[in-house]
Write a protein that holds these residues in place. Structure first.
Motif, PDB file in Angstrom:
ATOM      1  N   PRO A 130       0.837  -1.127  -0.023  1.00 13.34           N
ATOM      2  CA  PRO A 130       0.175  -0.042   0.057  1.00 13.34           C
ATOM      3  C   PRO A 130       0.839   1.160   0.024  1.00 13.34           C
ATOM      4  O   PRO A 130       0.398   2.263  -0.395  1.00 13.34           O
ATOM      5  CB  PRO A 130      -0.807  -0.020   1.173  1.00 13.34           C
ATOM      6  CG  PRO A 130      -0.925  -1.571   1.670  1.00 13.34           C
ATOM      7  CD  PRO A 130       0.485  -2.064   1.156  1.00 13.34           C
ATOM      8  N   VAL A 131       2.089   1.312   0.635  1.00 22.58           N
ATOM      9  CA  VAL A 131       3.009   2.441   0.588  1.00 22.58           C
ATOM     10  C   VAL A 131       3.267   2.802  -0.908  1.00 22.58           C
ATOM     11  O   VAL A 131       3.375   3.970  -1.173  1.00 22.58           O
ATOM     12  CB  VAL A 131       4.171   2.193   1.479  1.00 22.58           C
ATOM     13  CG1 VAL A 131       5.041   3.375   1.334  1.00 22.58           C
ATOM     14  CG2 VAL A 131       3.635   1.887   3.006  1.00 22.58           C
ATOM     15  N   PRO A 163       0.883   9.226  -8.097  1.00 21.81           N
ATOM     16  CA  PRO A 163       0.092  10.384  -7.832  1.00 21.81           C
ATOM     17  C   PRO A 163      -1.291  10.089  -8.193  1.00 21.81           C
ATOM     18  O   PRO A 163      -1.689   9.436  -9.172  1.00 21.81           O
ATOM     19  CB  PRO A 163       0.675  11.232  -8.917  1.00 21.81           C
ATOM     20  CG  PRO A 163       2.230  10.571  -8.905  1.00 21.81           C
ATOM     21  CD  PRO A 163       2.100   9.287  -8.816  1.00 21.81           C
ATOM     22  N   GLY A 164      -2.501  10.774  -7.238  1.00 18.01           N
ATOM     23  CA  GLY A 164      -3.792  10.417  -7.381  1.00 18.01           C
ATOM     24  C   GLY A 164      -4.702   9.119  -7.027  1.00 18.01           C
ATOM     25  O   GLY A 164      -5.360   8.757  -7.586  1.00 18.01           O
ATOM     26  N   SER A 165      -3.467   8.406  -6.430  1.00 13.21           N
ATOM     27  CA  SER A 165      -4.228   7.178  -5.652  1.00 13.21           C
ATOM     28  C   SER A 165      -5.346   7.272  -4.929  1.00 13.21           C
ATOM     29  O   SER A 165      -5.159   7.976  -4.046  1.00 13.21           O
ATOM     30  CB  SER A 165      -2.732   6.321  -4.798  1.00 13.21           C
ATOM     31  OG  SER A 165      -3.286   5.187  -4.417  1.00 13.21           O
ATOM     32  N   PRO A 166      -6.434   6.400  -5.156  1.00  8.02           N
ATOM     33  CA  PRO A 166      -7.381   6.671  -4.468  1.00  8.02           C
ATOM     34  C   PRO A 166      -7.416   5.572  -3.498  1.00  8.02           C
ATOM     35  O   PRO A 166      -8.644   5.172  -2.557  1.00  8.02           O
ATOM     36  CB  PRO A 166      -8.563   6.072  -5.480  1.00  8.02           C
ATOM     37  CG  PRO A 166      -7.742   4.768  -6.523  1.00  8.02           C
ATOM     38  CD  PRO A 166      -6.361   5.411  -6.457  1.00  8.02           C
ATOM     39  N   LEU A 167      -6.119   4.874  -2.762  1.00  8.95           N
ATOM     40  CA  LEU A 167      -6.381   3.788  -2.113  1.00  8.95           C
ATOM     41  C   LEU A 167      -6.722   4.340  -0.747  1.00  8.95           C
ATOM     42  O   LEU A 167      -6.116   5.397  -0.266  1.00  8.95           O
ATOM     43  CB  LEU A 167      -4.887   3.162  -2.062  1.00  8.95           C
ATOM     44  CG  LEU A 167      -4.694   2.079  -0.753  1.00  8.95           C
ATOM     45  CD1 LEU A 167      -3.730   0.912  -1.770  1.00  8.95           C
ATOM     46  CD2 LEU A 167      -3.820   2.662   0.144  1.00  8.95           C
ATOM     47  N   THR A 204      -7.619  -2.869   2.228  1.00  3.29           N
ATOM     48  CA  THR A 204      -7.749  -1.808   1.282  1.00  3.29           C
ATOM     49  C   THR A 204      -8.757  -1.675   0.336  1.00  3.29           C
ATOM     50  O   THR A 204      -9.380  -2.670   0.047  1.00  3.29           O
ATOM     51  CB  THR A 204      -6.340  -1.350   0.870  1.00  3.29           C
ATOM     52  OG1 THR A 204      -6.138  -2.455  -0.081  1.00  3.29           O
ATOM     53  CG2 THR A 204      -5.216  -1.156   1.661  1.00  3.29           C
ATOM     54  N   SER A 205      -9.262  -0.528   0.192  1.00  2.00           N
ATOM     55  CA  SER A 205     -10.137  -0.178  -0.791  1.00  2.00           C
ATOM     56  C   SER A 205     -10.003   1.155  -1.842  1.00  2.00           C
ATOM     57  O   SER A 205      -8.849   1.794  -1.324  1.00  2.00           O
ATOM     58  CB  SER A 205     -11.734   0.077  -0.232  1.00  2.00           C
ATOM     59  OG  SER A 205     -12.646   0.036  -1.149  1.00  2.00           O
ATOM     60  N   GLU A 229      -3.114  10.298   5.066  1.00  3.07           N
ATOM     61  CA  GLU A 229      -4.114  10.733   3.805  1.00  3.07           C
ATOM     62  C   GLU A 229      -4.829   9.686   3.224  1.00  3.07           C
ATOM     63  O   GLU A 229      -5.696   9.700   2.449  1.00  3.07           O
ATOM     64  CB  GLU A 229      -3.242  11.545   2.950  1.00  3.07           C
ATOM     65  CG  GLU A 229      -2.681  12.877   3.230  1.00  3.07           C
ATOM     66  CD  GLU A 229      -1.951  13.499   2.381  1.00  3.07           C
ATOM     67  OE1 GLU A 229      -1.238  12.831   1.343  1.00  3.07           O
ATOM     68  OE2 GLU A 229      -1.398  14.541   2.542  1.00  3.07           O
ATOM     69  N   ALA A 230      -4.245   8.286   3.521  1.00  2.00           N
ATOM     70  CA  ALA A 230      -5.055   7.148   2.891  1.00  2.00           C
ATOM     71  C   ALA A 230      -6.144   6.519   4.058  1.00  2.00           C
ATOM     72  O   ALA A 230      -6.114   5.415   4.155  1.00  2.00           O
ATOM     73  CB  ALA A 230      -4.099   6.105   2.509  1.00  2.00           C
TER      74      ALA A 230
END
Length: 323
Positions: free
Chosen positions: A98-99, A105-109, A224-225, A316-317
């Protein structure tokens, strides 16, 4: 003419009423509680594949009109690439993928849950008769590892403990099946890997453990989602985490039965899967402060050595937007 006009007015009022009823429900929301399809990424080990085998999730979601779609991946990074691209709604990996995914950039994770730490579930192993006895002996050696995986971070931490870095060894980036073949034929000197591949190498190849993750990494398995999906369907995310926790509790109490069930799913002997299941921790729950602190440590380490292109702020995730 007047009668036609009245009829048109009545029809307009009826349509307006129907539209209003679609827009407003009792909670004032316009979005259905469940999607028509739920796409889940999983690997050949862990709770999700047991959940798939038991069919518990389908039993709860089919009455809600949800079709569950399962997609198998060899390891975490390609799974989270699919999540980032919108091809999955839910995924499970180790602590490191996940890291890497969030660094895009722009990852929705977003993190939605995790298991307790399982540091014994991964290790750096060497052949039985290898002259390598300490972590320092890895200097200059070829080490197989899946790039971007939790075992990649384990290797970094193990080398740091010995005063070494990735520049002091020869990483050979291979997916688990290819790494197993390279390890077996002697094309690499060591292998940083997780269970059940670790257990298989120990039992079938008499591999020797140089170090496992204890004292080096936490090794959280996490769930994760995608932020738009998780925010739109919180009831679904809550439901799937409940089912994961139930399967966790069952597997912890019945490891032999779980190994037999998993064996049928992955085509691996139960005697290999059983020690792997016993080495892991169980107890899925919501995102915790301990978990986020660990993920931030992973992110800071990877950024410091240049394995990710930019620093990552793990908070932020999260759905809660923790400051």
């Amino acid at each position: 003419m007047r009668r036609s006009s009245r009829w048109m007015e009545a029809l307009a009022l009826l349509v307006a009423g129907l539209l209003l009823s679609l827009v407003l429900d009792d909670a004032g929301a316009a979005t259905p509680e469940f999607p028509p399809e739920f796409r889940i990424g999983y690997q050949k080990f862990g709770t999700l594949i047991l959940l798939k085998a038991r069919g518990d999730l389908e039993q709860r979601l089919t009455p809600q009109g949800v079709r569950v779609v399962w997609a198998e991946f060899p390891y975490g990074p390609p799974m989270l690439e699919a999540l980032n691209a919108g091809r999955l709604d839910f995924a499970t990996t180790g602590e490191t993928p996940p890291v890497f995914a969030q660094a895009v950039p722009g990852s929705p994770l977003v993190y939605v849950g995790h298991e307790p730490p399982s540091p014994e579930s991964e290790a750096v192993i060497v052949p039985a008769h290898s002259p390598i006895r300490t972590l320092s002996d890895l200097k200059g050696k070829k080490i197989a590892v899946a790039k971007g995986s939790n075992a990649h971070y384990l290797l970094v931490a193990a080398l740091q403990k010995a005063g070494l870095s990735l520049q002091d060894v020869q990483p050979v980036y291979l997916a688990p099946a290819d790494a197993r073949a390279a390890f077996e034929r002697g094309a690499v000197d060591a292998w940083s890997i997780w269970d059940f591949y670790r257990a298989a190498a120990e039992l079938r190849l008499q591999a020797r453990t140089l170090t496992d993750g204890r004292g080096l990494v936490a090794n959280f398995e996490n769930y994760t989602s995608r932020r738009p999906f998780a925010e739109r369907y919180p009831a679904l995310v809550k439901l799937v985490l409940e089912e994961i926790a139930r399967v966790d509790a069952w597997a912890a109490q019945h490891p032999e039965t779980a190994a037999a069930l998993l064996s049928k799913q992955v085509g691996v002997d139960a005697d290999i899967l059983l020690p792997a299941l016993k080495r892991r921790s169980y107890g899925a729950g919501p995102v915790s402060a301990e978990f986020l602190a660990n993920q931030q440590k992973v992110a800071d380490t990877l950024a410091a050595i240049g394995l990710i292109p930019q620093p990552v702020r793990v908070a932020e995730a999260t759905l809660a937007r923790i400051p």
